[in-house]
Design a protein around this motif. Sequence first.
Motif, PDB file in Angstrom:
ATOM      1  N   ASP A 201      -3.257  16.584   5.165  1.00 25.61           N
ATOM      2  CA  ASP A 201      -2.103  17.466   5.365  1.00 25.61           C
ATOM      3  C   ASP A 201      -2.389  18.761   4.598  1.00 25.61           C
ATOM      4  O   ASP A 201      -2.149  18.867   3.401  1.00 25.61           O
ATOM      5  CB  ASP A 201      -0.875  16.720   4.818  1.00 25.61           C
TER       6      ASP A 201
ATOM      7  N   PHE B 235       0.112   4.568   0.293  1.00 20.08           N
ATOM      8  CA  PHE B 235      -0.237   5.780   1.045  1.00 20.08           C
ATOM      9  C   PHE B 235      -0.123   5.578   2.551  1.00 20.08           C
ATOM     10  O   PHE B 235      -1.054   5.849   3.310  1.00 20.08           O
ATOM     11  CB  PHE B 235      -1.631   6.268   0.646  1.00 20.08           C
TER      12      PHE B 235
ATOM     13  N   ASP C 183      -5.650   4.986   4.517  1.00 16.63           N
ATOM     14  CA  ASP C 183      -5.352   5.854   3.365  1.00 16.63           C
ATOM     15  C   ASP C 183      -4.878   7.212   3.883  1.00 16.63           C
ATOM     16  O   ASP C 183      -5.682   8.099   4.147  1.00 16.63           O
ATOM     17  CB  ASP C 183      -6.569   6.019   2.467  1.00 16.63           C
ATOM     18  N   TYR C 184      -3.551   7.320   4.035  1.00 15.53           N
ATOM     19  CA  TYR C 184      -2.943   8.541   4.581  1.00 15.53           C
ATOM     20  C   TYR C 184      -2.465   9.470   3.478  1.00 15.53           C
ATOM     21  O   TYR C 184      -1.582  10.304   3.723  1.00 15.53           O
ATOM     22  CB  TYR C 184      -1.770   8.177   5.496  1.00 15.53           C
ATOM     23  N   ASN C 185      -3.008   9.351   2.276  1.00 18.48           N
ATOM     24  CA  ASN C 185      -2.630  10.282   1.212  1.00 18.48           C
ATOM     25  C   ASN C 185      -2.730  11.709   1.756  1.00 18.48           C
ATOM     26  O   ASN C 185      -3.803  12.123   2.211  1.00 18.48           O
ATOM     27  CB  ASN C 185      -3.550  10.093   0.002  1.00 18.48           C
ATOM     28  N   PRO C 186      -1.617  12.485   1.716  1.00 19.31           N
ATOM     29  CA  PRO C 186      -1.642  13.806   2.367  1.00 19.31           C
ATOM     30  C   PRO C 186      -2.597  14.807   1.716  1.00 19.31           C
ATOM     31  O   PRO C 186      -2.898  15.822   2.337  1.00 19.31           O
ATOM     32  CB  PRO C 186      -0.189  14.282   2.280  1.00 19.31           C
ATOM     33  N   VAL C 187      -3.114  14.533   0.520  1.00 15.57           N
ATOM     34  CA  VAL C 187      -4.140  15.441  -0.023  1.00 15.57           C
ATOM     35  C   VAL C 187      -5.386  15.448   0.873  1.00 15.57           C
ATOM     36  O   VAL C 187      -6.188  16.369   0.815  1.00 15.57           O
ATOM     37  CB  VAL C 187      -4.556  15.116  -1.490  1.00 15.57           C
ATOM     38  N   HIS C 188      -5.536  14.413   1.712  1.00 18.93           N
ATOM     39  CA  HIS C 188      -6.691  14.342   2.607  1.00 18.93           C
ATOM     40  C   HIS C 188      -6.389  14.786   4.033  1.00 18.93           C
ATOM     41  O   HIS C 188      -7.309  15.126   4.777  1.00 18.93           O
ATOM     42  CB  HIS C 188      -7.220  12.906   2.670  1.00 18.93           C
TER      43      HIS C 188
ATOM     44  N   VAL D 123      -1.064  21.691   4.636  1.00 19.79           N
ATOM     45  CA  VAL D 123       0.107  22.359   4.064  1.00 19.79           C
ATOM     46  C   VAL D 123       0.443  21.742   2.704  1.00 19.79           C
ATOM     47  O   VAL D 123       0.646  22.439   1.703  1.00 19.79           O
ATOM     48  CB  VAL D 123       1.310  22.251   5.032  1.00 19.79           C
ATOM     49  N   PHE D 124       0.453  20.417   2.667  1.00 23.58           N
ATOM     50  CA  PHE D 124       0.743  19.718   1.417  1.00 23.58           C
ATOM     51  C   PHE D 124      -0.341  20.006   0.376  1.00 23.58           C
ATOM     52  O   PHE D 124      -0.047  20.296  -0.789  1.00 23.58           O
ATOM     53  CB  PHE D 124       0.827  18.208   1.680  1.00 23.58           C
TER      54      PHE D 124
ATOM     55  N   TRP E 120       8.478   9.850   1.961  1.00 27.56           N
ATOM     56  CA  TRP E 120       7.048  10.121   2.164  1.00 27.56           C
ATOM     57  C   TRP E 120       6.738  11.474   1.542  1.00 27.56           C
ATOM     58  O   TRP E 120       7.560  12.380   1.574  1.00 27.56           O
ATOM     59  CB  TRP E 120       6.700  10.112   3.652  1.00 27.56           C
TER      60      TRP E 120
ATOM     61  N   PRO F 235       6.840  21.989   2.712  1.00 31.02           N
ATOM     62  CA  PRO F 235       5.419  21.698   2.439  1.00 31.02           C
ATOM     63  C   PRO F 235       5.193  20.383   1.701  1.00 31.02           C
ATOM     64  O   PRO F 235       4.105  19.817   1.764  1.00 31.02           O
ATOM     65  CB  PRO F 235       4.963  22.889   1.585  1.00 31.02           C
TER      66      PRO F 235
ATOM     67  N   TRP G 188       0.841  -1.203   0.000  1.00 35.46           N
ATOM     68  CA  TRP G 188       0.000   0.000   0.000  1.00 35.46           C
ATOM     69  C   TRP G 188       0.880   1.258   0.000  1.00 35.46           C
ATOM     70  O   TRP G 188       1.706   1.442   0.884  1.00 35.46           O
ATOM     71  CB  TRP G 188      -0.917  -0.030   1.221  1.00 35.46           C
TER      72      TRP G 188
ATOM     73  N   ALA H 151      -8.931   8.524   7.624  1.00 31.22           N
ATOM     74  CA  ALA H 151      -7.574   8.161   7.183  1.00 31.22           C
ATOM     75  C   ALA H 151      -6.964   7.155   8.158  1.00 31.22           C
ATOM     76  O   ALA H 151      -6.390   6.136   7.755  1.00 31.22           O
ATOM     77  CB  ALA H 151      -6.697   9.407   7.083  1.00 31.22           C
TER      78      ALA H 151
ATOM     79  N   SER I 119      -7.318   7.280  -3.575  1.00 37.52           N
ATOM     80  CA  SER I 119      -7.984   8.234  -2.730  1.00 37.52           C
ATOM     81  C   SER I 119      -9.239   8.779  -3.400  1.00 37.52           C
ATOM     82  O   SER I 119      -9.938   8.064  -4.063  1.00 37.52           O
ATOM     83  CB  SER I 119      -6.997   9.317  -2.399  1.00 37.52           C
TER      84      SER I 119
END
Lengths: 178, 139
Positions: free
Chosen positions: B36, A51, B29-34, B38-39, A59, A66, A49, B24, A169
């Motif tokens: 973070d 993400f 699902d830790y995709n930073p668009v969700h 700042v990201f 990462w 940022p 996985w 998350a 996502s």
Amino acid sequence: MPSYQFPVEAAQVALFVRAAGGTDVDIFDPELAAPPTFVQSGAQFDPEWPFRPRPGRPWLGSGREPTGDPTAGDGSILHAEQHFEYFRPVRPGMVLTVTTEPGRTWVKRSRGGGELHFAEQRTEYRDEEGRLVVAAQAVSVTPVPAAAPVPAAAPVPAAAPVPAAAPVSAAAPEEVQR
Amino acid sequence: MNKGDRFEQVLTEDLTRTQIVQYAGVSGDYNPVHTDEVFAVHAGFPSVFAHGMLTMAMTAQALTGWLGEDNLTRYGVRFKKQVWPGDRLVVTAEVEDVRTDESGQRLAELTVTTRNGAGEEVLAGYVTARVGQRTGERP
């Protein structure tokens, strides 16, 4: 074909229900029903996985800067569709075997002049006896801006940040043309 | 349950960033668009936005309330627009058909739509559920 074991645990079911906006459930109820999309959280046990931060690995999220390590991808792969078929109830104590295989791929032109690369992925969740419990189908989309070079032979960019068929996502392809 | 029956439920009046983080955390699902801000802002989005699967999970929470926990046989959606912190979300479902399969089981086919506060569809799909023989179904 990638495959992994997904132990269904009451605590994760309870936390999933909370995250989905539900009230607290009885985690000691042996018949505690996992919600319809709970199997998606098997990603926690998927060794591939993408993400999930891992010690010593790049990462993409923010820290001092940022954005993190660009080799970890850019998070731009999006979820276009998700389908489930249910054959048996999912209950705490089950150990599901999860297998995933890529499906069709196709390309659409986006409104912004770039391309949208769609990829299907099929996932089966089977119980200890090998019986099908849930079958899932995901469609992901990777926006490719008009200026970006597109590999001639591959319908999905070879340099995609995650495997083209990985479940992903959120959100709407039409909304992400930037 | 009959053809034409309609259900409606407010899923949230004000979707919080914390609920997105909860999803998350449990889903992995830790995709930073969700998660973070700042990201996400650096990547060109106005803010973080919800996982499509969070909207699908919240919608399912209403569906199992109406149809019973173990009665779904199919559930599928398209994600039509992004869902943002602060969004109001309302799900509606309508029974399109009730039929009986080969085994005598009654099945209801419903269309499912989740809209934001502006009335725009963020999720559109279908659900098939067993009806009539289970205790889970509400009268």
